[in-house]
Design a protein around this motif. Structure first.
Motif, PDB file in Angstrom:
ATOM      1  N   THR A  33      -5.532  -2.014  12.144  1.00 50.50           N
ATOM      2  CA  THR A  33      -4.733  -0.805  11.942  1.00 50.50           C
ATOM      3  C   THR A  33      -3.252  -1.099  12.094  1.00 50.50           C
ATOM      4  OG1 THR A  33      -4.991  -0.205  14.259  1.00 50.50           O
ATOM      5  CG2 THR A  33      -6.535   0.790  12.712  1.00 50.50           C
ATOM      6  N   SER A  76       0.341   7.085   0.595  1.00 45.84           N
ATOM      7  CA  SER A  76      -0.631   8.116   0.248  1.00 45.84           C
ATOM      8  C   SER A  76      -2.046   7.681   0.633  1.00 45.84           C
ATOM      9  CB  SER A  76      -0.568   8.427  -1.251  1.00 45.84           C
ATOM     10  OG  SER A  76      -0.861   7.261  -1.980  1.00 45.84           O
ATOM     11  N   GLU A  77      -2.231   6.371   0.879  1.00 47.50           N
ATOM     12  CA  GLU A  77      -3.534   5.872   1.319  1.00 47.50           C
ATOM     13  C   GLU A  77      -3.853   6.499   2.676  1.00 47.50           C
ATOM     14  OE1 GLU A  77      -5.024   1.720   3.062  1.00 47.50           O
ATOM     15  OE2 GLU A  77      -4.123   1.607   1.081  1.00 47.50           O
ATOM     16  N   ALA A  78      -5.067   6.899   2.856  1.00 53.32           N
ATOM     17  CA  ALA A  78      -5.453   7.602   4.087  1.00 53.32           C
ATOM     18  C   ALA A  78      -5.487   6.638   5.263  1.00 53.32           C
ATOM     19  CB  ALA A  78      -6.820   8.242   3.917  1.00 53.32           C
ATOM     20  N   TYR A 125       0.855  -1.165   0.000  1.00 52.30           N
ATOM     21  CA  TYR A 125       0.000   0.000   0.000  1.00 52.30           C
ATOM     22  C   TYR A 125       0.900   1.226   0.000  1.00 52.30           C
ATOM     23  CZ  TYR A 125      -3.607  -3.241   1.530  1.00 52.30           C
ATOM     24  OH  TYR A 125      -4.460  -4.286   1.614  1.00 52.30           O
ATOM     25  N   ALA A 126       0.560   2.196  -0.758  1.00 52.74           N
ATOM     26  CA  ALA A 126       1.333   3.431  -0.753  1.00 52.74           C
ATOM     27  C   ALA A 126       0.982   4.205   0.503  1.00 52.74           C
ATOM     28  CB  ALA A 126       1.007   4.247  -1.995  1.00 52.74           C
ATOM     29  N   TYR A 135       3.319  -1.292   3.512  1.00 51.34           N
ATOM     30  CA  TYR A 135       4.547  -0.508   3.413  1.00 51.34           C
ATOM     31  C   TYR A 135       5.455  -0.751   4.618  1.00 51.34           C
ATOM     32  CZ  TYR A 135       7.736   3.419   3.157  1.00 51.34           C
ATOM     33  OH  TYR A 135       8.859   4.198   3.111  1.00 51.34           O
ATOM     34  N   ARG A 192      -2.880   2.937   9.149  1.00 49.30           N
ATOM     35  CA  ARG A 192      -3.442   2.530   7.863  1.00 49.30           C
ATOM     36  C   ARG A 192      -3.899   1.079   8.010  1.00 49.30           C
ATOM     37  NH1 ARG A 192       0.181   6.320   6.998  1.00 49.30           N
ATOM     38  NH2 ARG A 192      -0.210   7.876   5.407  1.00 49.30           N
ATOM     39  N   ARG A 193      -4.635   0.566   7.049  1.00 45.60           N
ATOM     40  CA  ARG A 193      -5.162  -0.796   7.122  1.00 45.60           C
ATOM     41  C   ARG A 193      -4.003  -1.792   7.103  1.00 45.60           C
ATOM     42  NH1 ARG A 193      -9.862  -2.610   6.980  1.00 45.60           N
ATOM     43  NH2 ARG A 193     -10.785  -0.751   6.067  1.00 45.60           N
ATOM     44  N   CYS A 206       0.906  -2.178   8.132  1.00 44.90           N
ATOM     45  CA  CYS A 206       0.387  -2.037   6.771  1.00 44.90           C
ATOM     46  C   CYS A 206       1.434  -2.619   5.818  1.00 44.90           C
ATOM     47  CB  CYS A 206       0.115  -0.564   6.452  1.00 44.90           C
ATOM     48  SG  CYS A 206       1.587   0.484   6.426  1.00 44.90           S
TER      49      CYS A 206
END
Length: 178
Positions: free
Chosen positions: A126, A109-111, A106-107, A155, A144-145, A153
């Motif tokens: 999380t 940039s993902e919220a 995941y980048a 990343y 993030r997820r 996450c």
């Protein structure tokens, strides 16, 4: 604390030679502990003693666990074996394929699921990667997820779970030697 009088020392020697335990002797003497008796015995250099008297009532034996023995053994073509060699089992190890976990990427940039998440806001879904200095006011967690079964996450999992060879190859010591 009672002192060791000559009479008490003589009684200790007699009881010790009669085979009483240190606890039993402490009970007979009164006012001393088992450890005090043991210490005095060692300081006096007492060693050989009679065998302790057998208890009056025998304890029931614990049931032994027996493994089932095969009735007949298959013929292996070898001669009969004697002794403990016959009891040895052949162990064949099977190499398991190593499955390396590759988290979904995941980048950043993902919220995040929770903005500026504190430790109390983290859940199983999380990312628990700390962001910033824990002593600073703006410290928080990524949130993030995260993938099932890992705390980060995609990343941050790639950062946390680097293959051993990559870690060795990119170590600061190796970079300094270049």
């Amino acid at each position: 604390m009672l002192s060791w009088t000559d009479e008490r020392v003589e009684l200790l020697k007699k009881l010790w030679s009669d085979g009483l335990s240190a606890s039993q002797i402490a009970g007979e003497l009164g006012g001393v502990t088992r450890n005090a008796v043991i210490g005095k015995v060692h300081r006096l250099g007492l060693s050989g003693r009679a065998k302790a008297p057998a208890p009056q009532a025998q304890r029931p034996k614990k049931p032994s666990i027996r493994t089932a023995q095969p009735q007949s053994r298959p013929h292996t073509g070898h001669g009969a074996t004697m002794g403990n060699v016959a009891l040895k089992a052949e162990v064949v190890t099977i190499a398991r394929p190593q499955v390396e976990y590759q988290p979904a990427i995941y980048a950043l940039s993902e919220a995040p699921l929770v903005e500026n998440a504190s430790i109390l806001q983290l859940t199983e879904q999380t990312c628990k990667w700390p962001v910033g200095d824990p002593g600073a006011d703006d410290f928080h967690f990524c949130a993030r997820r995260s993938d099932t079964g890992i705390p980060y996450c995609g990343y941050h999992a790639r950062v946390a779970y680097q293959p051993v060879n990559d870690r060795r190859r990119d170590s600061p010591r190796r970079r300094a030697l270049r």
